[in-house]
Design an enzyme around this catalytic site. Structure first.
Site, PDB file in Angstrom:
ATOM      1  N   SER A  50      31.801  71.002  -2.527  1.00 56.02           N
ATOM      2  CA  SER A  50      31.850  69.553  -2.746  1.00 56.02           C
ATOM      3  C   SER A  50      31.080  69.092  -3.988  1.00 56.02           C
ATOM      4  CB  SER A  50      31.391  68.791  -1.498  1.00 56.02           C
ATOM      5  OG  SER A  50      32.273  69.042  -0.423  1.00 56.02           O
TER       6      SER A  50
ATOM      7  N   HIS B  83      35.761  84.638  -1.721  1.00 62.23           N
ATOM      8  CA  HIS B  83      35.707  83.211  -1.416  1.00 62.23           C
ATOM      9  C   HIS B  83      35.756  83.030   0.099  1.00 62.23           C
ATOM     10  CE1 HIS B  83      36.864  79.037  -1.014  1.00 62.23           C
ATOM     11  NE2 HIS B  83      36.317  78.866  -2.207  1.00 62.23           N
TER      12      HIS B  83
ATOM     13  N   GLY C  91      34.956  71.624   0.624  1.00 60.16           N
ATOM     14  CA  GLY C  91      36.062  70.728   0.944  1.00 60.16           C
ATOM     15  C   GLY C  91      35.719  69.685   1.995  1.00 60.16           C
TER      16      GLY C  91
ATOM     17  N   ASN D 104      38.137  76.129  -9.470  1.00 58.73           N
ATOM     18  CA  ASN D 104      39.011  76.924  -8.597  1.00 58.73           C
ATOM     19  C   ASN D 104      40.090  75.987  -8.038  1.00 58.73           C
ATOM     20  OD1 ASN D 104      40.148  78.441  -6.538  1.00 58.73           O
ATOM     21  ND2 ASN D 104      38.316  78.395  -5.231  1.00 58.73           N
ATOM     22  N   TRP D 105      41.297  76.174  -8.513  1.00 55.60           N
ATOM     23  CA  TRP D 105      42.381  75.249  -8.107  1.00 55.60           C
ATOM     24  C   TRP D 105      42.954  75.570  -6.738  1.00 55.60           C
ATOM     25  CZ3 TRP D 105      45.857  74.978 -13.164  1.00 55.60           C
ATOM     26  CH2 TRP D 105      45.055  74.551 -14.227  1.00 55.60           C
ATOM     27  N   LYS D 106      42.574  76.708  -6.191  1.00 59.44           N
ATOM     28  CA  LYS D 106      43.102  77.149  -4.880  1.00 59.44           C
ATOM     29  C   LYS D 106      44.635  77.139  -4.903  1.00 59.44           C
ATOM     30  CE  LYS D 106      38.817  75.658  -2.835  1.00 59.44           C
ATOM     31  NZ  LYS D 106      38.092  75.203  -1.672  1.00 59.44           N
TER      32      LYS D 106
ATOM     33  N   GLU E 287      37.356  81.177   1.947  1.00 59.26           N
ATOM     34  CA  GLU E 287      38.702  81.070   2.524  1.00 59.26           C
ATOM     35  C   GLU E 287      39.341  82.454   2.654  1.00 59.26           C
ATOM     36  OE1 GLU E 287      39.935  78.057  -0.244  1.00 59.26           O
ATOM     37  OE2 GLU E 287      38.446  76.749   0.694  1.00 59.26           O
TER      38      GLU E 287
ATOM     39  N   GLU F 280      28.133  79.527  -1.857  1.00 59.09           N
ATOM     40  CA  GLU F 280      29.012  78.473  -1.369  1.00 59.09           C
ATOM     41  C   GLU F 280      28.848  78.324   0.141  1.00 59.09           C
ATOM     42  OE1 GLU F 280      32.377  77.520  -4.264  1.00 59.09           O
ATOM     43  OE2 GLU F 280      33.119  79.041  -2.893  1.00 59.09           O
TER      44      GLU F 280
HETATM   45  P1  PGA Z   1      35.229  72.147  -3.050  1.00 63.20           P
HETATM   46  O1  PGA Z   1      35.534  73.721  -3.073  1.00 63.20           O
HETATM   47  O2  PGA Z   1      34.612  71.794  -4.361  1.00 63.20           O
HETATM   48  O3  PGA Z   1      36.581  71.501  -2.839  1.00 63.20           O
HETATM   49  O4  PGA Z   1      34.301  71.911  -1.897  1.00 63.20           O
HETATM   50  C1  PGA Z   1      34.625  74.615  -3.634  1.00 63.20           C
HETATM   51  C2  PGA Z   1      35.144  76.023  -3.543  1.00 63.20           C
HETATM   52  O5  PGA Z   1      35.758  76.359  -2.523  1.00 63.20           O
HETATM   53  O6  PGA Z   1      34.991  76.840  -4.478  1.00 63.20           O
END
Ligand code: PGA
Length: 241
Positions: free
Chosen positions: A203, A94, A171, A8-10, A96, A165
């Protein structure tokens, strides 16, 4: 079922950067057949990435979609547009989107239903915050997310992918231990009416993927930060068993 490794590149990588990331990645993992590799770029990079991965073993996903198929929803993207570009997957819920953009379980339920109707495979994310874990509410929170998110579509969960998650691990560099992740995966599996792959995210790095993937309850990983560098994502794809 093949283990799933999704990146997932966000909100990272413009179209030019996306092109070079995917080109390098294809050189590194083009020969991998025993893992399902999914890249999930931002919307603006979907066309270029779709063109590059066509006829390769790398699959394409999007990070979000609207629940309606079309209409007056300025700034939103229809799942039908994603299908037209060659996406097979879409991330729904997600953390976020839940915590920064305020998406509720009810909204996510509508999106999951639409994705099912149009034939996109959802990667449906659930997970507790640090405070909720400290309060011993992890199972309660995840159970609520699953019950409300999957309302009326409980029997179709085998057509989706689940992702656990923990918000405190995203992150932050704080990964759930393989045991912590496996325990929640077992809990999630117990709540589902049908079998589904359950990914771990939070992470995930080249340094910890091998121990996470030892757990048989973990069917793959959803990778954020470490998917932005082709070498580290390739190492995660090629985790050793
Ligand atoms: P991260 O993000 O690997 O940077 O912790 C995971 C995600 O949000 O899918």
């Amino acid at each position: 079922m093949k283990p799933i490794i999704a990146g997932n590149w966000k909100m990272n990588k413009d179209p030019g950067e996306s092109r070079s990331l995917v080109q390098t990645l294809m050189g590194l993992v083009g020969d991998v057949k025993d893992r399902e590799i999914i890249v999930i770029p931002p919307f603006t990079s979907l066309p270029i990435v779709a063109e590059l991965v066509r006829n390769s073993s790398i699959k394409l996903g999007a990070q979000n979609m609207h629940w309606e198929r079309s209409g007056a929803f300025t700034g939103e993207i229809s799942g039908l547009f994603l299908l037209a570009l060659g996406c097979e997957y879409v991330v729904i819920g997600h953390s976020e989107r839940r915590h920064v953009m305020g998406e509720t379980d009810e909204v996510l339920n509508k999106k999951l239903k639409t994705a099912l109707d149009i034939g996109l495979i959802s990667i449906f994310c659930v997970g507790e915050t640090e405070k909720e874990r400290e309060q011993g509410r992890t199972e309660e929170v995840i159970s609520r997310q699953l019950t409300n998110g999957l309302k009326d579509i409980e029997n179709e969960v085998h057509k989706m992918i689940l992702a656990y998650e923990p918000v405190w691990a995203i992150g932050t560099g704080k990964t759930a231990t393989p045991q912590q992740a496996a325990d929640v995966h077992t809990f999630i599996r117990g709540q589902l009416k049908k079998q589904s792959s359950i990914l771990y995210g939070g992470s995930v790095k080249p340094e910890n993927v091998d121990t996470l993937m030892v757990e048989k309850e973990i069917n793959g990983v959803l990778v954020g930060g470490a998917s932005l560098k082709p070498e580290s994502f390739a190492r995660i794809v090629k985790y050793s068993q």
